[in-house]
Design an enzyme around this catalytic site. Sequence first.
Site, short mmCIF file in Angstrom:
data_model
loop_
_atom_site.label_atom_id
_atom_site.label_comp_id
_atom_site.label_asym_id
_atom_site.label_seq_id
_atom_site.Cartn_x
_atom_site.Cartn_y
_atom_site.Cartn_z
N GLY A 1 0.82 -1.21 0.00
CA GLY A 1 0.00 0.00 0.00
C GLY A 1 0.84 1.25 0.00
O GLY A 1 0.60 2.18 0.76
N ALA A 2 1.85 1.29 -0.89
CA ALA A 2 2.89 2.32 -0.81
C ALA A 2 2.65 3.53 -1.68
O ALA A 2 3.48 4.44 -1.70
CB ALA A 2 4.25 1.69 -1.18
N ASN A 3 1.53 3.59 -2.38
CA ASN A 3 1.34 4.70 -3.32
C ASN A 3 0.59 5.90 -2.73
O ASN A 3 0.42 6.91 -3.40
CB ASN A 3 0.61 4.23 -4.59
CG ASN A 3 -0.75 3.64 -4.30
OD1 ASN A 3 -0.86 2.44 -4.08
ND2 ASN A 3 -1.80 4.46 -4.28
N GLY B 1 1.81 4.79 3.76
CA GLY B 1 2.75 3.98 2.98
C GLY B 1 3.68 4.83 2.14
O GLY B 1 4.89 4.62 2.12
N SER C 1 -4.26 -0.80 14.42
CA SER C 1 -5.03 0.40 14.75
C SER C 1 -5.54 0.29 16.18
O SER C 1 -5.84 -0.81 16.66
CB SER C 1 -6.22 0.55 13.79
OG SER C 1 -7.15 1.50 14.27
N TYR D 1 -13.78 -4.04 10.65
CA TYR D 1 -12.46 -3.41 10.59
C TYR D 1 -11.71 -3.64 11.89
O TYR D 1 -10.52 -4.02 11.88
CB TYR D 1 -12.59 -1.91 10.33
CG TYR D 1 -11.26 -1.19 10.31
CD1 TYR D 1 -10.41 -1.30 9.22
CD2 TYR D 1 -10.82 -0.44 11.41
CE1 TYR D 1 -9.17 -0.67 9.20
CE2 TYR D 1 -9.59 0.20 11.40
CZ TYR D 1 -8.77 0.08 10.28
OH TYR D 1 -7.54 0.70 10.29
#
Length: 322
Positions: A47-49, A53, A178, A203
């Site tokens: 999830g680096a974009n 991230g 989280s 979640y």
Amino acid sequence: MSTAVLLAAVLGGGVILFACRYFSRSSTQIIRYSAGMMRGKTVIVTGANSGIGKATVAELLKLQARVIMACRDQQRAEEAARELRQEAGSDQGEVVIKLLDLASLKSVNSFCEEVIKEEPRLDVLINNAGVYQCPYTKTEDGFEMQLGVNHLGHFLLTHLLLDLLKKSAPSRIVVVSSKLYKYGEINFDDLNSEQSYNKSFAYSRSKLANLLFTHELAKRLEETGVTVNALTPGIVRTNLGRHINIPLLAKPLFNLASWAFFKTPLEGAESSIYLACSPDAEGVSGKCFANCKEEELLPKAVDDSVARKLWDISEVMVGLTK
């Protein structure tokens, strides 16, 4: 008179919000690391974009790491990588894009096969990607989306890369959880939310699963030279909450409040960066951090029997065992 009172209230509220943000920023201590300390090290960030991230990648590049951006959208990943390269400059680290869709076990397997084939070492794996309070949907393999992406996808990813991490030891695994884990429960009778679904609870369940996974994995990695730790980044101003419906008239106030009280992506990424490269985190394993400091978890997040049972069931769900 009423107009003047309203104007004064708006201006006063704005001043208060500005002051809150100013003092919040001034109290946030961004840890500085020596340039080049990650030179020669390879790091995977899922999830680096965007969001945390992307901020994590940006800081690791400044430390001259070789960062593999594991993303499911090629175009968005390329755009982010281009921005990161421009920001980092020519004398910084290297950024590589590899496609990874955590909602597909096939994609996870293909990604890991490619990494193992092409990468001689892996020093840090940062399990950062996640989905938040999405409507009830299923992954390609039939898992409830939040459990499938946030827990099961990363569970398989980590398992398949363990040998490479052990080969590269000392190495580290970082798991982004989280504080909302506190509201989650592991219901083994309805783990896939097929009997009932609440997007908030689902979640929280996935984030509790992250912590139980970290707890169990730390035990299994003793004496291997590989450490694993989790973190809770706090409330961060990212696009993670895109599935939350905010009334149109309330959006300006929400945007102002988020600017005043939410962390920036860089502030949210601080614990990820700390656990990935700080000498102070060397040899530390099985812990959870917030603001680069160890935090105490609720008993349900470190329950040995639940963690072990969740591990065994997860192995079956992702096809590692029958």
